[in-house]
Structure formats: structure tokens, C-alpha cells
Scaffold this motif. Structure first.
Motif, PDB file in Angstrom:
ATOM      1  N   SER A   1       0.924  -1.240  -0.043  1.00  0.00           N
ATOM      2  CA  SER A   1      -0.073  -0.109   0.109  1.00  0.00           C
ATOM      3  C   SER A   1       0.895   1.404   0.067  1.00  0.00           C
ATOM      4  N   VAL A   2       1.848   1.154   0.789  1.00  0.00           N
ATOM      5  CA  VAL A   2       2.727   2.353   0.778  1.00  0.00           C
ATOM      6  C   VAL A   2       3.362   2.581  -0.587  1.00  0.00           C
ATOM      7  N   ALA A   3       3.816   1.350  -1.017  1.00  0.00           N
ATOM      8  CA  ALA A   3       4.301   1.609  -2.665  1.00  0.00           C
ATOM      9  C   ALA A   3       3.562   2.126  -3.546  1.00  0.00           C
ATOM     10  N   LEU A   4       2.273   1.811  -3.528  1.00  0.00           N
ATOM     11  CA  LEU A   4       1.334   2.166  -4.260  1.00  0.00           C
ATOM     12  C   LEU A   4       1.098   3.977  -3.940  1.00  0.00           C
ATOM     13  N   TRP A   5       1.215   4.299  -2.780  1.00  0.00           N
ATOM     14  CA  TRP A   5       0.886   5.578  -2.402  1.00  0.00           C
ATOM     15  C   TRP A   5       2.180   6.452  -2.866  1.00  0.00           C
ATOM     16  N   LEU A   6       3.429   5.951  -2.554  1.00  0.00           N
ATOM     17  CA  LEU A   6       4.541   6.498  -3.249  1.00  0.00           C
ATOM     18  C   LEU A   6       4.268   6.950  -4.859  1.00  0.00           C
ATOM     19  N   ALA A   7       3.943   5.948  -5.405  1.00  0.00           N
ATOM     20  CA  ALA A   7       3.736   5.879  -7.119  1.00  0.00           C
ATOM     21  C   ALA A   7       3.031   6.993  -7.318  1.00  0.00           C
ATOM     22  N   ASP A   8       1.765   7.153  -6.595  1.00  0.00           N
ATOM     23  CA  ASP A   8       0.893   8.338  -6.770  1.00  0.00           C
ATOM     24  C   ASP A   8       1.468   9.627  -6.603  1.00  0.00           C
ATOM     25  N   LEU A   9       2.391   9.746  -5.538  1.00  0.00           N
ATOM     26  CA  LEU A   9       3.002  10.936  -5.277  1.00  0.00           C
ATOM     27  C   LEU A   9       4.034  11.436  -5.996  1.00  0.00           C
ATOM     28  N   TYR A  10       4.705  10.269  -6.588  1.00  0.00           N
ATOM     29  CA  TYR A  10       5.826  10.675  -7.471  1.00  0.00           C
ATOM     30  C   TYR A  10       4.912  11.125  -8.949  1.00  0.00           C
ATOM     31  N   THR A  11       4.236  10.452  -9.272  1.00  0.00           N
ATOM     32  CA  THR A  11       3.263  10.800 -10.555  1.00  0.00           C
ATOM     33  C   THR A  11       2.729  12.293 -10.352  1.00  0.00           C
ATOM     34  N   THR A  12       2.407  12.793  -9.228  1.00  0.00           N
ATOM     35  CA  THR A  12       1.634  14.128  -8.959  1.00  0.00           C
ATOM     36  C   THR A  12       3.180  15.032  -8.896  1.00  0.00           C
ATOM     37  N   THR A  13       4.315  14.487  -8.431  1.00  0.00           N
ATOM     38  CA  THR A  13       5.453  15.417  -8.713  1.00  0.00           C
ATOM     39  C   THR A  13       5.691  15.790 -10.176  1.00  0.00           C
ATOM     40  N   VAL A  14       5.540  14.824 -10.888  1.00  0.00           N
ATOM     41  CA  VAL A  14       6.251  14.719 -12.379  1.00  0.00           C
ATOM     42  C   VAL A  14       5.227  15.771 -12.944  1.00  0.00           C
ATOM     43  N   GLU A  15       3.873  15.375 -12.762  1.00  0.00           N
ATOM     44  CA  GLU A  15       2.864  16.557 -13.361  1.00  0.00           C
ATOM     45  C   GLU A  15       3.253  18.168 -12.952  1.00  0.00           C
ATOM     46  N   SER A  16       3.568  18.351 -11.728  1.00  0.00           N
ATOM     47  CA  SER A  16       3.519  19.826 -11.278  1.00  0.00           C
ATOM     48  C   SER A  16       4.921  20.265 -11.688  1.00  0.00           C
ATOM     49  N   ASP A  17       6.039  19.345 -12.055  1.00  0.00           N
ATOM     50  CA  ASP A  17       7.413  19.718 -12.437  1.00  0.00           C
ATOM     51  C   ASP A  17       7.445  19.816 -13.793  1.00  0.00           C
ATOM     52  N   ASP A  18       6.599  19.500 -14.675  1.00  0.00           N
ATOM     53  CA  ASP A  18       6.553  19.643 -16.135  1.00  0.00           C
ATOM     54  C   ASP A  18       7.566  18.375 -16.428  1.00  0.00           C
ATOM     55  N   GLY A  19       7.373  17.434 -15.863  1.00  0.00           N
ATOM     56  CA  GLY A  19       8.352  16.037 -16.443  1.00  0.00           C
ATOM     57  C   GLY A  19       9.567  16.144 -15.678  1.00  0.00           C
ATOM     58  N   ASP A  20       9.740  14.768 -15.217  1.00  0.00           N
ATOM     59  CA  ASP A  20      10.933  14.326 -14.475  1.00  0.00           C
ATOM     60  C   ASP A  20      11.267  13.025 -14.444  1.00  0.00           C
ATOM     61  N   ASP A  21      12.259  12.785 -15.244  1.00  0.00           N
ATOM     62  CA  ASP A  21      12.629  11.331 -15.532  1.00  0.00           C
ATOM     63  C   ASP A  21      12.656  10.464 -14.208  1.00  0.00           C
ATOM     64  N   GLU A  22      13.589  10.970 -13.251  1.00  0.00           N
ATOM     65  CA  GLU A  22      13.920  10.503 -12.071  1.00  0.00           C
ATOM     66  C   GLU A  22      12.615  10.060 -11.307  1.00  0.00           C
ATOM     67  N   SER A  23      11.655  10.797 -11.297  1.00  0.00           N
ATOM     68  CA  SER A  23      10.326  10.627 -10.342  1.00  0.00           C
ATOM     69  C   SER A  23       9.507   9.729 -11.200  1.00  0.00           C
ATOM     70  N   LYS A  24       9.864   9.646 -12.584  1.00  0.00           N
ATOM     71  CA  LYS A  24       8.841   8.568 -13.318  1.00  0.00           C
ATOM     72  C   LYS A  24       9.644   7.175 -13.154  1.00  0.00           C
ATOM     73  N   GLU A  25      10.815   7.241 -12.870  1.00  0.00           N
ATOM     74  CA  GLU A  25      11.586   5.835 -12.822  1.00  0.00           C
ATOM     75  C   GLU A  25      11.244   5.471 -11.153  1.00  0.00           C
ATOM     76  N   ARG A  26      11.414   6.216 -10.368  1.00  0.00           N
ATOM     77  CA  ARG A  26      10.783   6.071  -8.926  1.00  0.00           C
ATOM     78  C   ARG A  26       9.693   5.555  -8.635  1.00  0.00           C
TER      79      ARG A  26
END
Length: 381
Positions: free
Chosen positions: A325-350
Motif C-alpha cells: 500500500s505504501v508503494a502504491l501511495w508513493l507511486a501516486d505521489l511521484y506521479t503528482t510531482t512529475v505533473e507539477s514539475d513539467d516532467g521529471d525522468d527520475e520521478s517517473k523511474e521511482r
């Protein structure tokens, strides 16, 4: 002149030890050799004294020797003691002895008790202590129902200091360890005394959360996991509860921060430019809150990964479900960070790595024969 050995010689003659009549009867006859004569053959003669004794003794046949009455020493004129004679002694069966005091206490202290002493044999001191413990338990649950957590905390402290039959109170029995954490979370007041938060029963103060986490840390150190008793309540049980409390703390802080950002900028009587500026500020504030939430969740996930490197934590189903559950939560947070920062390869990989960890946790749960929640399966599909 010093004394010599003859001074210590007894003046009376030493006699041979006496033998019983039975031992003399069955002893082999003693023989002596006569002086050999060249003209006579060697002839062994028995001792005259033994021969005289044998003449005086009554003749005993083999039937008399094997007589069971005679062997058992039981006169024939008396009736036999029982049908099992002579294989068992004629002893009356003893009455059943009561259990020892220590054994009674050990059996009575088990859960459930295997021995309940009669009312007359019960210890008055232990009975009073049990009655006192029952009264404290009633006060505890009554205070919890009335949301009087201060009084419930006092009753809980007295219960922890109570000992029955010389044994201290075990906080792990009947799931009582969860009551202590609930009291610690609820009895500390909130810093913000607004009517909205005081009326919300789900809001917990930061001090209460810290006290509850410290309480779980102490339980983990006090009751570690033991291979000899794997089904006992131990750190294996306390870790999921503590991690769940950490998740609740992170989400509550984020919710409070978002409410404060939204309430600080009312949209009444403002121009379009001012509203755009406020929205930009709100979006920046929300992004900062999300990044803070992401950092806190990442630290929690790192601690869980470190714990689950070694058995039995790596195959424990509650920890696997919580880590997925924490992994899915983190995946959503990383996806939100990518959308707010206009794309980040590191966040997508994480985000991809966290989804892979969630899948591995689900596979381990399936291998252990544990049902996987449908919500986790739907998110991954």
C-alpha cells in the motif's frame, strides 16, 4: 618402653559372625582333608559338627520349599488377602492427595485456567487483587465510553502496576496493548483549540502521536520475536501497528496544511488578477505540501525495506500488505510531482520502481496463501 602391638590385643576371644538357621541350612557343607596315607586312598569327610546339625534338622522336601504360603511368609490358617495374592501386597488404596500449592497457582494462572480451587481453598489476598483488577478494568472501559481519556489513563496505569498471584500484569493478553496506545493518542490536548478540530473525534494532536509511537517502540524492544514461540504477541505484531500510525500522522499533517492554505485565501471581493495570484500561490503551497508528504513517505518506506530484509518480517502478510500500500501511495505521489514539475525522468523511474515493489509484495502474499485486497489489484491492473 613404648607400647607394642601385643598391648592392644583384646583379652577376650573373637567369635565368628553368627549365621541364621536358614543360611546354615542351605549353605554348602564344609569339607576337610585328612592326612594322606600312602596306603589309603584320598577320602573327603564332612565336618562332624555339620553332620550332627543335619541329623537334628527336620527333613524338608522340595514341595515344602516351593510352597507359596511358606515363600510369602503367610500362615495357612489365615485367609488370603485377595485374589491377586501373592503378586500384589494387601495395601489399602490411598486417598487422592491434593495438588501442591505452587502447582495450583500455576494451573490457575493459565488462560484459560486449568484448575479452579474450591471456595474454601482460595487465597483471600489473590481474590482481593482479582476483585481490585476487575474494578479497575470496569472504570477503564467506562471512561473510554465517556471519552474521559485522562481518567482512563489513570486506571490503565494502576492496572499495569497490579500483580496477581505474584505475577505482574501482561499488557499483551487479550489485545490490551492497543488500549494503551489509544489512550496516549487521545488524552493529550490539541495545540489548536478551534471548535472545528475539537469537535472532530478523528483529529489527534502531534504530541499524542509521538507518545503512541514511543509506546510502540518500547513494546518492540521489550517483547522481541522469538523462534521458540512464533505465535506469541511480539514485535512482529507491533511493527504493523506502528507503521500504520506513522502513515496516519503523515496524512493528517498534509490534510491540515492543505486546509490552512485553502482557508487563508478567501475569494470574496477580489479582482481577476488578484485571484490568479492567489491561485498561483495556492498551487505553489500545495506542491510544497505534496513534496513534504513525499519525503516523509519515502523515509517510512526506507525504514520498512530495512526491516523486511530479514526473516520473519520479509514474509509476514500484514507487513507485506502495508508495504504494498505504501508503494502504491508513493507511486501516486511521484506521479503528482512529475505533473507539477513539467516532467521529471527520475520521478517517473521511482514511480515505476514503487509499482514493481507493490507487485512483488502481492506475489509474496499469494505465495503465503493470503487474500489480496481487490483495491490493490485494481490499481495495478
Amino acid at each position: 618402653m613404648p607400647p607394642t602391638a601385643h598391648h592392644f590385643t583384646p583379652v577376650y576371644p573373637l567369635h565368628e559372625p553368627q549365621q541364621s538357621f536358614r543360611s546354615k541350612q542351605y549353605a554348602p557343607p564344609r569339607k576337610r582333608k585328612r592326612q594322606q596315607d600312602p596306603d589309603d586312598d584320598d577320602v573327603d569327610e564332612t565336618d562332624d559338627s555339620d553332620s550332627q546339625i543335619e541329623l537334628l534338622q527336620p527333613s524338608i522336601s522340595s514341595q515344602d520349599i516351593n510352597d507359596p504360603y511358606r515363600v510369602a511368609g503367610w500362615p495357612e490358617s489365615m485367609p488370603l488377602p485377595g485374589s491377586s495374592f501373592p503378586h500384589a501386597p494387601a495395601v489399602k488404596q490411598k486417598s487422592r492427595q491434593p495438588l501442591s500449592t505452587n502447582l495450583q497457582k500455576e494451573l490457575a494462572a493459565l488462560n484459560p485456567p486449568l484448575y479452579v480451587p474450591p471456595p474454601g481453598e482460595q487465597d483471600s489476598t489473590s481474590s482481593l487483587r482479582r476483585h481490585h483488577l476487575g474494578v479497575l478494568t470496569t472504570i477503564l472501559h467506562t471512561s473510554l465510553l465517556k471519552h474521559d481519556f485522562v481518567r482512563a489513563g489513570r486506571a490503565w496505569g494502576m492496572i499495569l502496576r497490579t500483580s496477581v498471584v505474584g505475577r505482574p500484569f501482561d499488557v499483551r493478553t487479550h489485545g490490551r496493548w492497543g488500549i494503551g496506545a489509544e489512550i496516549l493518542m487521545r488524552k493529550l490536548p490539541l495545540h489548536n483549540n478551534s471548535q472545528e478540530e475539537l469537535g472532530n473525534a478523528s483529529t489527534i494532536s502531534d504530541q499524542g502521536l509521538e507518545a503512541a509511537k514511543d509506546y510502540y517502540e518500547r513494546l518492540i524492544l521489550q517483547f522481541p520475536f522469538q523462534k521458540m514461540n512464533p505465535n506469541a504477541v511480539s514485535s512482529l505484531t507491533f511493527y504493523p501497528a506502528m507503521f500504520g500510525l506513522c502513515i496516519y500522522e503523515i496524512q493528517q499533517k498534509c490534510t491540515r496544511a492543505l486546509k490552512s492554505v485553502r482557508n487563508s485565501s478567501p475569494e470574496m471581493d477580489r479582482s481577476d488578477s488578484e485571484l490568479e495570484l492567489i491561485q498561483d500561490q495556492d498551487s505553489e503551497g500545495i506542491a510544497a505540501i505534496k513534496r513534504s508528504e513525499l519525503d516523509s513517505a519515502a523515509r517510512l518506506a526506507a525504514r520498512m525495506d530495512e526491516l523486511m530484509l530479514s526473516p520473519p518480517f520479509d514474509t509476514y502478510p500484514p507487513l507485506l500488505q502495508l508495504r504494498g500500500s505504501v508503494a502504491l501511495w508513493l507511486a501516486d505521489l511521484y506521479t503528482t510531482t512529475v505533473e507539477s514539475d513539467d516532467g521529471d525522468d527520475e520521478s517517473k523511474e521511482r514511480a515505476s520502481m514503487e509499482r514493481s515493489k507493490a507487485k512483488r509484495c502481492i506475489d509474496r502474499m499469494k505465495a503465503a496463501g493470503v487474500a489480496v485486497p481487490e483495491l490493490m489489484m485494481n490499481v495495478l491492473d
